[in-house]
Design an enzyme around this catalytic site. Structure first.
Site, PDB file in Angstrom:
ATOM      1  N   ASP A 106     137.697 -16.874 -49.399  1.00 31.09           N
ATOM      2  CA  ASP A 106     137.249 -15.151 -50.353  1.00 31.09           C
ATOM      3  C   ASP A 106     138.799 -15.118 -50.791  1.00 31.09           C
ATOM      4  O   ASP A 106     140.209 -15.305 -50.343  1.00 31.09           O
ATOM      5  CB  ASP A 106     136.653 -14.676 -49.704  1.00 31.09           C
ATOM      6  CG  ASP A 106     135.797 -14.813 -49.022  1.00 31.09           C
ATOM      7  OD1 ASP A 106     134.714 -15.901 -50.816  1.00 31.09           O
ATOM      8  OD2 ASP A 106     134.795 -14.572 -48.080  1.00 31.09           O
TER       9      ASP A 106
HETATM   10  N1  URA Z   1     133.561 -17.031 -44.836  1.00 30.85           N
HETATM   11  C1  URA Z   1     134.017 -16.342 -45.097  1.00 30.85           C
HETATM   12  O1  URA Z   1     132.959 -15.494 -45.528  1.00 30.85           O
HETATM   13  N2  URA Z   1     135.156 -16.702 -46.494  1.00 30.85           N
HETATM   14  C2  URA Z   1     135.615 -17.256 -46.536  1.00 30.85           C
HETATM   15  O2  URA Z   1     136.963 -16.762 -47.125  1.00 30.85           O
HETATM   16  C3  URA Z   1     135.535 -18.623 -46.216  1.00 30.85           C
HETATM   17  C4  URA Z   1     135.050 -18.821 -44.894  1.00 30.85           C
END
Ligand code: URA
Length: 239
Positions: A106
């Site tokens: 993310d």
């Molecule tokens: N899970 C999440 O919520 N975000 C990420 O970036 C990776 C795994």
């Protein structure tokens, strides 16, 4: 992302726009060299990184590239975005345009991000049946008592139901490092998975950092925003 393999005869006839008969003649005349060896079989496999020379002309010469980056916050795990900095903007590599991301993070997640031009490799990393564990360090808003840790561990080992996908997450393990910092290991990579798993307990994820993907670990020496080429040993140990 060329990851598909072809038969040698079809590969050459397509590349050179010649008939199968012409390819056979080249083969008989020992004019086809595959990875440094004279080819003898029309149906031998040509992968995306096989080195192919026909009658002295290089038909394919591609190098596989495997990079690990310590992704910083505020950068998009994509190869194109009109508004934000993308991870490729942080990379200075001659084959940069060929790269794709093997397992996105993310926007505000930091840590281990893998980039490659080897589609077969990234596919292996993402296949559920390969059970590749991804380990995250998670900083939580609500602090946990030891009794909470046990409840979280039980729930995560049983799985959390994700209604939008209508699936239950596969068994995951949690290790408490302090009252609000834990390590979570999961073998899937669903959208916002870690945040949604803690969301089951209405516990907000404040910081998320990926520590490892299978045998590949983010070591302390790699500063945020920096990347390096994987070592041959790391590539050998990965799927
Ligand atoms: N899970 C999440 O919520 N975000 C990420 O970036 C990776 C795994």
């Amino acid at each position: 992302m060329p990851s598909v393999s072809h038969r040698l005869d079809r590969f050459i006839s397509r590349r050179l726009s010649v008939t199968n008969k012409a390819v056979r003649e080249l083969l008989v005349r020992k004019k086809i060299i595959v990875d440094g060896e004279v080819a003898s079989l029309m149906n031998q496999t040509v992968g995306p990184f096989t080195f192919v020379v026909v009658d002295g002309e290089v038909i394919q010469q591609r190098q596989p590239v495997y990079l690990m980056m310590n992704k910083p916050k505020g950068v998009v795990s994509a190869t194109k975005d009109d508004k934000h900095t993308i991870v490729l903007d942080l990379i200075d590599h001659p084959l940069k345009e060929e790269l794709h991301i093997a397992g996105r993070l993310d926007f505000n997640t930091t840590g281990l991000l893998l980039l490659t031009n080897d589609g077969a490799w990234s596919k292996q990393l993402s296949l559920p049946e390969n059970n590749i564990m991804k380990k995250y360090r998670v900083t939580l808003k609500d602090h946990l008592f030891s009794s909470d840790v046990l409840i979280y561990q039980k729930k995560f080992s049983e799985g959390v139901f994700l209604s939008s996908e209508n699936i239950t997450t596969r068994p995951a393990t949690l290790l408490a490092l302090s009252s609000n910092i834990v390590e979570l290991s999961i073998c899937e990579g669903r959208y916002h998975q870690v945040k949604r798993m803690f969301g089951f307990f209405q516990n907000e994820v404040l910081e998320l950092h990926r520590l490892s993907v299978g045998s590949l670990e983010m070591e302390g020496g790699l500063a945020l925003g920096r990347y390096r080429v994987l070592t041959p040993k790391e590539i050998d140990k990965s799927p």
